[in-house]
Design a protein around this motif. Structure first.
Motif, PDB file in Angstrom:
ATOM      1  N   VAL A 125      17.891  -7.985  15.387  1.00  0.00           N
ATOM      2  CA  VAL A 125      19.435  -8.711  15.105  1.00  0.00           C
ATOM      3  C   VAL A 125      19.921  -8.042  13.756  1.00  0.00           C
ATOM      4  O   VAL A 125      20.826  -7.695  13.956  1.00  0.00           O
ATOM      5  N   LEU A 126      18.245  -7.681  12.986  1.00  0.00           N
ATOM      6  CA  LEU A 126      19.026  -7.862  11.676  1.00  0.00           C
ATOM      7  C   LEU A 126      20.400  -5.760  11.655  1.00  0.00           C
ATOM      8  O   LEU A 126      20.847  -5.523  11.246  1.00  0.00           O
ATOM      9  N   HIS A 127      19.121  -5.405  12.020  1.00  0.00           N
ATOM     10  CA  HIS A 127      19.391  -3.759  12.667  1.00  0.00           C
ATOM     11  C   HIS A 127      21.014  -3.414  13.515  1.00  0.00           C
ATOM     12  O   HIS A 127      21.865  -3.004  12.865  1.00  0.00           O
ATOM     13  N   ALA A 128      21.313  -4.590  14.227  1.00  0.00           N
ATOM     14  CA  ALA A 128      22.091  -5.062  14.894  1.00  0.00           C
ATOM     15  C   ALA A 128      23.890  -5.129  14.525  1.00  0.00           C
ATOM     16  O   ALA A 128      24.680  -4.626  14.114  1.00  0.00           O
ATOM     17  N   ALA A 129      23.250  -6.652  13.193  1.00  0.00           N
ATOM     18  CA  ALA A 129      24.258  -6.555  12.442  1.00  0.00           C
ATOM     19  C   ALA A 129      24.536  -5.474  11.477  1.00  0.00           C
ATOM     20  O   ALA A 129      25.725  -5.656  10.486  1.00  0.00           O
ATOM     21  N   PHE A 137      32.688  -0.177  16.830  1.00  0.00           N
ATOM     22  CA  PHE A 137      31.034  -0.078  17.897  1.00  0.00           C
ATOM     23  C   PHE A 137      30.759  -1.570  18.828  1.00  0.00           C
ATOM     24  O   PHE A 137      31.298  -2.186  18.342  1.00  0.00           O
ATOM     25  N   SER A 138      30.161  -1.716  19.590  1.00  0.00           N
ATOM     26  CA  SER A 138      29.492  -3.036  20.614  1.00  0.00           C
ATOM     27  C   SER A 138      28.197  -3.254  21.135  1.00  0.00           C
ATOM     28  O   SER A 138      27.606  -2.172  20.763  1.00  0.00           O
ATOM     29  N   VAL A 139      28.101  -3.937  20.965  1.00  0.00           N
ATOM     30  CA  VAL A 139      26.124  -4.787  20.907  1.00  0.00           C
ATOM     31  C   VAL A 139      26.082  -5.770  22.979  1.00  0.00           C
ATOM     32  O   VAL A 139      27.006  -6.205  22.520  1.00  0.00           O
ATOM     33  N   HIS A 140      26.127  -5.208  23.286  1.00  0.00           N
ATOM     34  CA  HIS A 140      25.108  -6.175  24.735  1.00  0.00           C
ATOM     35  C   HIS A 140      23.854  -5.800  24.611  1.00  0.00           C
ATOM     36  O   HIS A 140      22.322  -5.521  23.507  1.00  0.00           O
ATOM     37  N   VAL A 141      23.168  -7.261  25.083  1.00  0.00           N
ATOM     38  CA  VAL A 141      22.023  -7.831  25.026  1.00  0.00           C
ATOM     39  C   VAL A 141      21.264  -8.332  26.163  1.00  0.00           C
ATOM     40  O   VAL A 141      21.875  -8.788  27.038  1.00  0.00           O
ATOM     41  N   ILE A 142      20.104  -7.817  26.800  1.00  0.00           N
ATOM     42  CA  ILE A 142      18.838  -8.239  27.910  1.00  0.00           C
ATOM     43  C   ILE A 142      17.995  -8.964  27.641  1.00  0.00           C
ATOM     44  O   ILE A 142      17.602  -8.135  26.510  1.00  0.00           O
ATOM     45  N   ASP A 143      18.257 -10.327  27.777  1.00  0.00           N
ATOM     46  CA  ASP A 143      17.678 -11.467  27.463  1.00  0.00           C
ATOM     47  C   ASP A 143      16.821 -11.933  28.872  1.00  0.00           C
ATOM     48  O   ASP A 143      17.643 -12.659  29.262  1.00  0.00           O
ATOM     49  N   LEU A 157      28.964 -10.362  19.867  1.00  0.00           N
ATOM     50  CA  LEU A 157      28.324  -9.191  20.865  1.00  0.00           C
ATOM     51  C   LEU A 157      29.653  -9.658  22.371  1.00  0.00           C
ATOM     52  O   LEU A 157      29.960  -9.915  22.077  1.00  0.00           O
ATOM     53  N   ALA A 158      29.024  -8.043  23.133  1.00  0.00           N
ATOM     54  CA  ALA A 158      30.218  -7.753  24.014  1.00  0.00           C
ATOM     55  C   ALA A 158      30.107  -9.053  25.116  1.00  0.00           C
ATOM     56  O   ALA A 158      31.209  -9.063  25.728  1.00  0.00           O
ATOM     57  N   GLY A 159      29.340  -9.659  25.607  1.00  0.00           N
ATOM     58  CA  GLY A 159      29.180 -10.819  26.470  1.00  0.00           C
ATOM     59  C   GLY A 159      27.981 -11.497  25.517  1.00  0.00           C
ATOM     60  O   GLY A 159      27.044 -10.976  24.960  1.00  0.00           O
ATOM     61  N   PRO A 160      28.290 -12.556  26.671  1.00  0.00           N
ATOM     62  CA  PRO A 160      27.052 -13.421  26.552  1.00  0.00           C
ATOM     63  C   PRO A 160      25.029 -12.894  26.608  1.00  0.00           C
ATOM     64  O   PRO A 160      25.379 -11.492  27.706  1.00  0.00           O
TER      65      PRO A 160
END
Length: 670
Positions: free
Chosen positions: A479-483, A494-500, A518-521
């Motif tokens: 998360v720190l790197h993404a921020a 720049f957009s961030v997508h997350v897969i959890d 984030l680009a989406g939930p």
């Protein structure tokens, strides 16, 4: 006092007009290469050899011989030159030794014009090598130093010149050997055995250094922003790949191999930049008192901007620390080896095993060992002290992209309109001085994905930690790197997508989710995984096709052409075979078209896939959520301890930075 150097050790040069004397047991070819700040030899015109023996500020012998004198005038070198490497090679087809191990160890001495020795180096330990980098003269903080290198190459001149980034290295190597073979450079018989008395006689004669040349640029050369070759076998830490910058090749006034040195100015302008004026020179260090090192200055390297200067300066500090510690360790190993040899010789005589003779031999051998070790430590402490002083000046001057989370620059940070050169991923240090830390910088845009290793086998510290706690730390690091990436890219680029898949990272992801960046939930479950992967795979395919066809205007209007980051938690949970294949495709093809991976995973959890995922792991830069010594430098291969980034306890800097990202996006209408 003459400095007797060991491999990796450096010594400050008190003057700029020098001679370098080479003594060898059989005829050798001597030459020198000029390199820019990244260690790259830009072309054949930057190589002095028997077929083209004179360059501005440098002259070498025109013949293969057992004794050489190279004349160097450091002030007359072109402004783009930051390194002079003295090279030796065995001539081919002359009937001489086929490898350096079959002849006496070459000896190199750097002297003043009056013959006074400044530093010497004996190139021991060579075996199958046919070419060797003997010495380096390099510029550091406005001063010149000499470093004992002794790096041999069994691949000969071609391999050595290739390692320095020279285009057409094999062709130039063949040209040099051809010049020797056709007697353009005559082979001279070995000189008499080297003695101090003979040296003093020889020092009174020989060529003088050439007068300062008028050619070369009048302003500091530009360094590029593309990936470079580095100055050693690799291009950055062995598991990192943060590439060093390279400089553009000369675009005019370029001499051909074997031609006379150019007499007109050379244009060193970077072809990808169109500045209205040349870059301002770096700030000059304050004059040092006699016998003292110059005062460090932030941004004393060359570059078109302060960010570029600081980037180059940090890499110079990284290399200096690596080589200083290598010299110390080499000296300690030599002292231990010498003590063992002296004890073996003393105790091999049966008479020394009785009475006090053996004890005296042990005491004398240990005393010599301790003296050598103490001298090596003194030299190391001097170098470390200078680097620590430089770090204390550089760290407060760093821009946000290079700065730690505890740097006050973050409190006044504004989202930039231009992408910075590099990004800080953490710190590196060596055990000889753990408080001296060098920022680990990687170039932007990212050239490879990042893998935050959440496995307990990642390091000894990880093995002692609770598994759940370790996985949470790994995700917090991601998360720190993404921020940080979000905060240094222009708004909307720049957009961030997350897969959890299992929703296990809700806590660490809260700052990103709450800030709405984030680009989406975060995608959960197998369906969510498939949807995100399909979206990014489509983007890679479309951009690749448009680039190959030269039809960027034909991309669909709904396609986001900005950089994309995919954060994957707890891989391979929730991934089927198709999803794994898509992820590997993104890792391989994504970075070239702006899609990057940031994975949080335990490699052992993916062992069910067998070796099919090995290429995936190898393509990623592995970092850890706890300190671990798994990274290696490209110069001497030290095991560097990596320290992940952390936010100071109680600080709200992360929330402030993400709020600034949101505000900048709204202002830009993104």
């Amino acid at each position: 006092m003459t400095a007797e150097l060991v491999r990796g050790q450096n010594h400050t040069l008190p003057q700029t007009r020098l001679e370098i004397r080479i003594s060898a047991g059989s005829p050798v070819v001597a030459g020198a290469t000029l390199a820019d700040e990244s260690g790259t030899v830009r072309g054949p015109e930057w190589v002095a050899h028997p077929g083209a023996h004179r360059l501005p500020g440098l002259e070498v012998s025109r013949q293969a011989a057992a004794g050489h004198r190279l004349a160097v005038d450091l002030e007359a070198l072109p402004g783009a030159v930051h390194r002079v490497t003295v090279l030796l090679a065995l001539p081919v087809g002359t009937g001489g030794p086929a490898r350096f191990g079959a002849t006496a160890a070459p000896f190199a001495a750097v002297t003043g014009l009056d013959g006074t020795e400044i530093a010497t180096f004996t190139l021991t330990g060579l075996d199958a090598e046919t070419a060797v980098n003997a010495l380096e003269l390099y510029r550091r903080q406005g001063a010149w130093k000499v470093r004992a290198v002794g790096q041999g190459y069994a691949t000969g001149l071609a391999g050595m010149l290739t390692d320095q980034g020279l285009p057409g290295a094999a062709e130039l190597a063949a040209t040099i050997q051809e010049a020797v073979a056709r007697s353009l450079a005559r082979s001279v018989a070995p000189a008499p055995p080297r003695t101090p008395e003979a040296d003093r006689v020889r020092q009174t004669s020989g060529p003088q250094a050439p007068p300062p040349a008028s050619s070369g640029p009048t302003a500091p050369s530009a360094t590029g922003t593309g990936p470079g070759t580095g100055s050693g076998p690799g291009t950055g830490p062995a598991a990192t790949d943060p590439a060093l910058p390279t400089a553009a090749a000369p675009t005019s006034g370029t001499p051909t191999p074997g031609a006379a040195a150019p007499t007109g100015p050379i244009n060193y302008a970077h072809p990808r930049r169109r500045p209205s004026a040349p870059p301002a020179p770096p700030p000059a260090p304050e004059p040092a008192q006699p016998g003292q090192a110059p005062q460090p200055v932030a941004g004393d390297a060359t570059g078109w901007s302060m960010d570029e200067r600081l980037y180059n300066q940090i890499w110079g500090m990284f290399e200096d620390l690596a080589r200083a510690v290598a010299a110390y360790r080499s000296a300690v190993d030599f002292a231990e080896s010498r003590m063992g040899q002296e004890l073996d010789r003393a105790l091999s005589d049966p008479r020394n095993r009785i009475g006090g003779a053996g004890d005296r031999a042990r005491e004398e051998a240990r005393a010599k060992r301790d003296e050598l070790t103490a001298r090596a430590r003194e030299a190391l402490d001097r170098d470390l002290g200078q680097l620590a002083a430089e770090a204390a000046v550089v760290e407060p001057a760093l821009p946000a992209a290079y700065a730690g989370w505890d740097n006050p620059v973050w409190h006044a940070h504004r989202i930039p309109m231009e992408l910075p050169m590099a990004l800080r991923l953490g710190d590196l240090h060596l055990p000889e001085r753990a408080d001296l830390r060098i920022p680990l910088l990687v170039r932007l845009p990212l050239e490879r994905g990042i893998w935050v290793d959440s496995g307990r086998t990642a390091s000894e510290a990880a093995a002692l930690m609770d598994g759940d706690r370790l996985r949470r730390l790994a995700m917090e690091t991601a998360v720190l790197h993404a921020a940080r990436l979000l905060s240094v890219y222009p708004p909307g680029e720049f957009s961030v997508h997350v897969i959890d898949p299992a929703g296990a990272a809700a806590g660490p992801l809260a700052p990103l989710v709450d800030a709405g960046v984030l680009a989406g939930p975060p995608a959960a479950g197998a369906q969510g995984v498939a949807s995100v992967l399909a979206h990014l795979t489509r983007r890679v395919d479309l951009v690749q096709m448009a680039v190959r066809a030269g039809a960027a205007d034909s991309l669909p209007p709904d396609l986001d052409t900005g950089e994309q980051l995919l954060v994957v938690n707890d891989f391979p949970h929730g991934f089927d075979d198709r999803a794994v294949t898509q992820l590997r495709y993104l890792a391989d093809e994504g970075p070239a078209v702006g899609v990057h991976l940031l994975m949080v995973a335990d490699r052992e959890h993916a062992s069910a896939y067998g070796p099919v995922l090995d290429p995936l792991w190898r393509s990623l830069l592995r970092i850890t959520p706890v300190a671990d010594n798994h990274l290696a430098d490209p110069w001497v291969g030290h095991a560097w301890t990596y320290e992940p980034p952390v936010v100071p306890p109680g600080s709200r800097v992360l929330e402030q930075v993400l709020a600034a990202v949101t505000t900048a996006r709204r202002a830009a209408g993104r």
